[in-house]
Design an enzyme around this catalytic site. Structure first.
Site, PDB file in Angstrom:
ATOM      1  N   ILE A   8       0.769  -1.389   0.069  1.00  0.00           N
ATOM      2  CA  ILE A   8       0.002  -0.104   0.039  1.00  0.00           C
ATOM      3  C   ILE A   8       0.754   1.204   0.021  1.00  0.00           C
ATOM      4  O   ILE A   8       0.535   2.476  -0.505  1.00  0.00           O
ATOM      5  CB  ILE A   8      -1.027  -0.034   1.140  1.00  0.00           C
ATOM      6  CG1 ILE A   8      -1.928   0.968   1.080  1.00  0.00           C
ATOM      7  CG2 ILE A   8      -0.260   0.043   2.626  1.00  0.00           C
ATOM      8  CD1 ILE A   8      -3.356   0.665   1.871  1.00  0.00           C
ATOM      9  N   ASP A  24       0.671  -0.002   9.585  1.00  0.00           N
ATOM     10  CA  ASP A  24       0.901   1.079  10.300  1.00  0.00           C
ATOM     11  C   ASP A  24       2.476   1.324  10.187  1.00  0.00           C
ATOM     12  O   ASP A  24       3.042   2.625   9.955  1.00  0.00           O
ATOM     13  CB  ASP A  24       0.526   0.633  11.845  1.00  0.00           C
ATOM     14  CG  ASP A  24       0.432   2.346  12.511  1.00  0.00           C
ATOM     15  OD1 ASP A  24       0.439   3.307  11.944  1.00  0.00           O
ATOM     16  OD2 ASP A  24       0.356   2.147  14.066  1.00  0.00           O
ATOM     17  N   SER A  74      -7.739  -4.480  10.136  1.00  0.00           N
ATOM     18  CA  SER A  74      -7.861  -5.459  11.322  1.00  0.00           C
ATOM     19  C   SER A  74      -7.673  -6.997  10.860  1.00  0.00           C
ATOM     20  O   SER A  74      -7.765  -7.877  11.845  1.00  0.00           O
ATOM     21  CB  SER A  74      -9.416  -5.520  11.824  1.00  0.00           C
ATOM     22  OG  SER A  74      -9.408  -4.351  12.641  1.00  0.00           O
TER      23      SER A  74
END
Length: 169
Positions: free
Chosen positions: A11, A34, A122
């Site tokens: 990403i 993250d 998630s």
């Protein structure tokens, strides 16, 4: 109507107006998506996240909410940070996961973003089953009224891509 597309890969290598970060509530970086976004995006993202923590989000960003920062060195204008729920076999947290997508689109609309790249929120260390995550993600984006023209799900591996592709048909 929002076009939903799929891409396989990293990403942090996507070109979009906004890239969604599956953040932890601290907003200060972590593992998985993250950590990758913070590493590739550079210190400007962390600097803005620290400012958010010292102002509006002193206790962290609540699960299911979203907030934007600069995208730093990423090929995007913004990173939209959202905190996904940890999967539970004893408690239905589906609405919190759906909220991540709705809130990210709401923030994208506020920014004027037309293209948004989403990870499978998630599904990593938070262990949400991929098929259920794909059902919630695609269904929520389809059902949310937004000015976003393209919502792109960027799936890291073959299995995730195949699961999302099957749900998109």
């Amino acid at each position: 109507m929002t076009s939903i597309t799929l891409a396989q890969g990293d990403i942090t290598r996507q070109t979009a107006d906004a890239i969604v970060n599956a953040a932890n509530s601290s907003l200060l970086g972590g593992g998985g998506v993250d950590g990758a976004i913070h590493r590739r995006g550079g210190p400007a993202i962390l600097e803005e996240c620290r400012a958010l923590r010292s102002s509006r989000y002193g206790k962290g960003l609540p699960t299911g909410q979203a907030v934007a920062t600069t995208a730093g060195e990423l090929d995007a204008q913004w990173v939209i940070h959202t905190v996904g729920p940890v999967w539970s076999s004893s408690e239905d947290r589906s609405e919190l996961l759906a909220s991540c997508y709705r809130e990210s689109l709401r923030v994208a609309d506020e920014l004027g973003a037309r293209t948004v790249a989403f990870p499978a929120i998630s599904t990593g260390v938070y262990r949400w089953p991929m098929d259920d995550a794909a059902r919630i993600a695609i269904g929520t984006v389809r059902d949310t009224s937004t000015g976003v023209e393209e919502a792109r799900f960027v799936l890291f591996d073959d299995r995730a891509y195949e699961v999302f592709a099957a749900r998109l048909d």
